[in-house]
Design a protein around this motif. Structure first.
Motif, short mmCIF file in Angstrom:
data_model
loop_
_atom_site.label_atom_id
_atom_site.label_comp_id
_atom_site.label_asym_id
_atom_site.label_seq_id
_atom_site.Cartn_x
_atom_site.Cartn_y
_atom_site.Cartn_z
N MET A 44 0.85 -1.19 0.00
CA MET A 44 0.00 0.00 0.00
C MET A 44 0.89 1.23 0.00
O MET A 44 1.89 1.27 0.71
N LYS A 45 0.52 2.24 -0.76
CA LYS A 45 1.42 3.36 -1.03
C LYS A 45 1.80 4.12 0.22
O LYS A 45 2.95 4.50 0.41
N ARG A 46 0.84 4.43 1.07
CA ARG A 46 1.13 5.14 2.30
C ARG A 46 0.73 4.30 3.49
O ARG A 46 -0.14 3.45 3.41
N ALA A 47 1.40 4.57 4.64
CA ALA A 47 1.00 3.87 5.86
C ALA A 47 -0.45 4.20 6.17
O ALA A 47 -0.89 5.33 5.99
N PRO A 48 -1.21 3.21 6.63
CA PRO A 48 -2.62 3.48 6.96
C PRO A 48 -2.73 4.53 8.05
O PRO A 48 -1.90 4.59 8.96
N SER A 49 -3.72 5.37 7.95
CA SER A 49 -3.98 6.33 9.02
C SER A 49 -5.23 5.90 9.77
O SER A 49 -6.18 5.41 9.18
N HIS A 50 -5.18 6.05 11.08
CA HIS A 50 -6.29 5.63 11.94
C HIS A 50 -6.71 6.79 12.79
O HIS A 50 -5.91 7.56 13.26
N ARG A 51 -7.98 6.88 13.03
CA ARG A 51 -8.45 7.96 13.89
C ARG A 51 -9.71 7.53 14.64
O ARG A 51 -10.70 7.15 14.01
N ALA A 54 -10.01 4.12 9.44
CA ALA A 54 -8.68 3.86 8.89
C ALA A 54 -8.71 4.15 7.41
O ALA A 54 -9.68 3.81 6.72
N ARG A 55 -7.64 4.80 6.88
CA ARG A 55 -7.59 5.19 5.47
C ARG A 55 -6.25 4.84 4.85
O ARG A 55 -5.19 4.98 5.49
N VAL A 56 -6.30 4.38 3.60
CA VAL A 56 -5.09 4.24 2.79
C VAL A 56 -5.40 4.77 1.40
O VAL A 56 -6.56 4.91 1.00
N ASP A 57 -4.33 5.07 0.65
CA ASP A 57 -4.52 5.38 -0.76
C ASP A 57 -5.19 4.19 -1.44
O ASP A 57 -4.91 3.03 -1.10
N LEU A 58 -6.07 4.47 -2.38
CA LEU A 58 -6.79 3.40 -3.07
C LEU A 58 -5.77 2.51 -3.79
O LEU A 58 -5.07 2.96 -4.70
N PRO A 59 -5.65 1.25 -3.38
CA PRO A 59 -4.60 0.39 -3.96
C PRO A 59 -5.07 -0.27 -5.25
O PRO A 59 -6.27 -0.28 -5.58
N PRO A 60 -4.17 -0.88 -5.99
CA PRO A 60 -4.58 -1.69 -7.15
C PRO A 60 -5.32 -2.94 -6.70
O PRO A 60 -5.20 -3.38 -5.55
N GLU A 118 -3.84 -5.81 -4.61
CA GLU A 118 -3.59 -5.67 -3.18
C GLU A 118 -4.86 -5.79 -2.35
O GLU A 118 -4.84 -5.54 -1.14
N ALA A 119 -5.96 -6.19 -2.97
CA ALA A 119 -7.24 -6.28 -2.24
C ALA A 119 -7.17 -7.27 -1.09
O ALA A 119 -7.67 -7.00 0.00
N ASP A 120 -6.55 -8.43 -1.31
CA ASP A 120 -6.48 -9.43 -0.25
C ASP A 120 -5.66 -8.92 0.93
O ASP A 120 -6.04 -9.10 2.10
N GLN A 121 -4.52 -8.30 0.63
CA GLN A 121 -3.67 -7.74 1.69
C GLN A 121 -4.44 -6.69 2.48
O GLN A 121 -4.37 -6.64 3.72
N LEU A 174 -13.33 -3.46 -4.53
CA LEU A 174 -14.24 -3.66 -3.40
C LEU A 174 -14.82 -5.06 -3.38
O LEU A 174 -14.95 -5.68 -2.31
N ASP A 175 -15.21 -5.57 -4.54
CA ASP A 175 -15.81 -6.90 -4.58
C ASP A 175 -14.79 -7.97 -4.17
O ASP A 175 -15.12 -8.92 -3.44
N ARG A 176 -13.55 -7.80 -4.61
CA ARG A 176 -12.52 -8.76 -4.21
C ARG A 176 -12.20 -8.59 -2.72
O ARG A 176 -12.01 -9.59 -2.01
N TRP A 177 -12.15 -7.36 -2.26
CA TRP A 177 -11.90 -7.08 -0.84
C TRP A 177 -12.99 -7.73 0.02
O TRP A 177 -12.70 -8.36 1.03
#
Length: 339
Positions: free
Chosen positions: A1-8, A54-60, A63-66, A99-102
Motif C-alpha cells: 500500500m502506497k502510504r502507511a494506513p492512518s487511523h483515527r 482507517a484510510r489508505v490510498d486506493l490500492p490496485p 492488493e485487495a487481499d492484503q 471492493l468486490d474482491r476485498w
C-alpha cells in the motif's frame, strides 16, 4: 500500500445515530481531517459506537487481499462488532472490482470468527454512491446522489469545531516547514539559540524544555521561541522531556504547539519537532497528520528512532489509548532530577 494506513478514533463530541451512507459519507472527511480522494476507508463499530476510521490510498486490485487481511486484523485488535468499507475514486470499474474482491477476502477471513458483521461496502465518486451489498437496498447501476455537507453528521462535526481540509496535500503542507523566503532568517534564529543553549548541562536543558513548553502552551510562540524549542528538541534527553509532557487531555494543545514549531523550523532542526508533532497527533487521534509527520521525518532521516517508532505504531494500528500507560512511564524515566 502506497502510504502507511492512518487511523483515527471518532471525537467524543460527535455521535452517529445510524449507518446510513449519507451520514457516513458526511462524517468521513471530519474523521480523517480532510476530504478523501482515491482513498479506501474502513469504519469499525462496536454495537452502535464508532470505534475507528482507517484510510489508505486506493490500492490496485492485486492488493485487495492484503488490504482485507489488514482491515480484519484491525477489527480483531479493536474487538469491533461491525464494519463499513468505502472506496472513493474516479474510476467506477477499478474501484468496484477492488471492493468486490476485498469483500470476498474479508468474508473468508471473518467466517471462522463470526464476530464482526460487514454492514456495507460502498463506492463514492463525490456526487453519487453505490452499495456493493444489499444492506440498504440501493441500486447498483445508477447510484444514489449525495451531498456530504448536507448530512446531520457533517453538521454535528462542524458544530464540534472539527476541521476538514480540502485534501491530504493541504495536510502535508501544514508540516512541510517554512517557506523558502523565510528560511535564512529562521536559520539565523536557530544558530543564535544554539549559542545560547550550548552552555547548559543536561539537567538545565531538561528544565529549559519544561519551561519553554509550558510558556508556549500558554501563548503562541514567536519565531525566536520556536527556534529555542527546536534546538532543545535536537537533544534526545530534552526532546524526551517534551515527549513525556504530552497528555491525552491536552494532546491537541501540544499538537498546535509543535505544529507551529515545525512550520517555523529549518530542516536541520526539524526532526525533533516533527516527532513531537507526530506523537501529539497519534495521542489525539489524528492518524493522517501522524503519517504526514512520519513521511517527512523518514525523508529527512530514515534512521531517526522516534519517527520509526511512530511509523510502527501507525502501520500496526496501535490505539492511542496505550499512551494512558506509556506516557506516565516515560515521564518517570526522563524526569529524575526535575520531577
Amino acid at each position: 500500500m502506497k502510504r502507511a494506513p492512518s487511523h483515527r478514533p471518532p471525537p467524543p463530541t460527535v455521535r452517529l445515530d445510524s449507518r446510513d451512507p449519507q451520514e457516513l459519507l458526511g462524517l468521513i472527511p471530519y474523521l480523517l481531517g480532510f476530504r478523501p480522494e482515491e482513498s479506501f476507508v474502513l469504519l469499525l463499530f462496536h454495537g452502535g459506537e464508532l470505534l475507528l476510521s482507517a484510510r489508505v490510498d486506493l490500492p490496485p486490485v492485486a492488493e485487495a487481499d492484503q488490504l482485507a487481511d489488514y482491515g480484519h486484523a484491525l477489527a480483531v485488535a479493536h474487538q469491533a462488532t461491525g464494519a463499513v468499507a468505502v472506496a472513493f475514486g474516479s474510476d467506477f470499474t477499478a474501484a468496484t472490482v477492488l471492493l468486490d474482491r476485498w469483500r470476498a477476502r474479508w468474508a473468508d477471513a471473518e467466517r471462522p470468527r463470526r464476530s464482526c458483521v460487514l454492514h456495507d461496502v460502498l463506492y463514492a465518486d463525490g456526487e453519487r454512491w453505490w452499495s456493493r451489498t444489499t444492506a440498504f437496498g440501493r441500486s447498483r447501476t445508477v447510484g444514489v446522489p449525495y451531498d456530504p455537507r448536507a448530512s446531520g453528521a457533517a453538521a454535528a462535526a462542524v458544530m464540534a469545531g472539527l476541521p476538514a481540509l480540502a485534501s491530504r496535500a493541504e495536510l502535508e503542507a501544514s508540516v512541510a516547514g517554512p517557506d523558502e523566503s523565510d528560511r535564512p532568517g529562521l536559520a539565523a534564529l536557530a544558530a543564535r539559540a544554539v549559542r545560547d543553549l550550548d552552555r547548559l548541562d543536561l539537567p538545565a536543558r531538561r528544565m529549559a524544555m519544561i519551561e519553554a513548553v509550558q510558556a508556549s502552551l500558554a501563548a503562541e510562540p514567536s519565531d525566536q521561541d520556536c527556534a529555542r524549542l527546536a534546538v532543545l528538541a535536537a537533544a534526545i534527553d530534552a526532546r524526551d522531556v517534551a515527549w513525556s509532557m504530552i497528555t491525552v487531555d491536552r494532546a491537541d494543545d501540544h499538537l498546535a504547539l509543535w505544529r507551529r514549531v515545525v512550520r517555523r523550523t529549518v530542516d536541520r532542526y526539524a526532526l525533533g519537532p516533527l516527532a513531537l508533532t507526530g506523537t501529539a497527533a497519534w495521542v489525539g487521534g489524528h492518524g493522517a497528520l501522524l503519517n504526514c509527520c512520519v513521511e517527512r521525518g523518514l525523508t529527512l532521516d530514515p534512521s531517526y528512532s522516534l519517527i520509526t517508532l511512530l511509523a510502527e505504531l501507525s502501520s500496526s494500528g496501535i490505539p492511542p489509548t496505550l499512551w494512558h500507560e506509556l506516557g506516565p512511564r516515560i515521564r518517570e524515566e526522563v524526569w529524575p532530577e526535575t520531577g
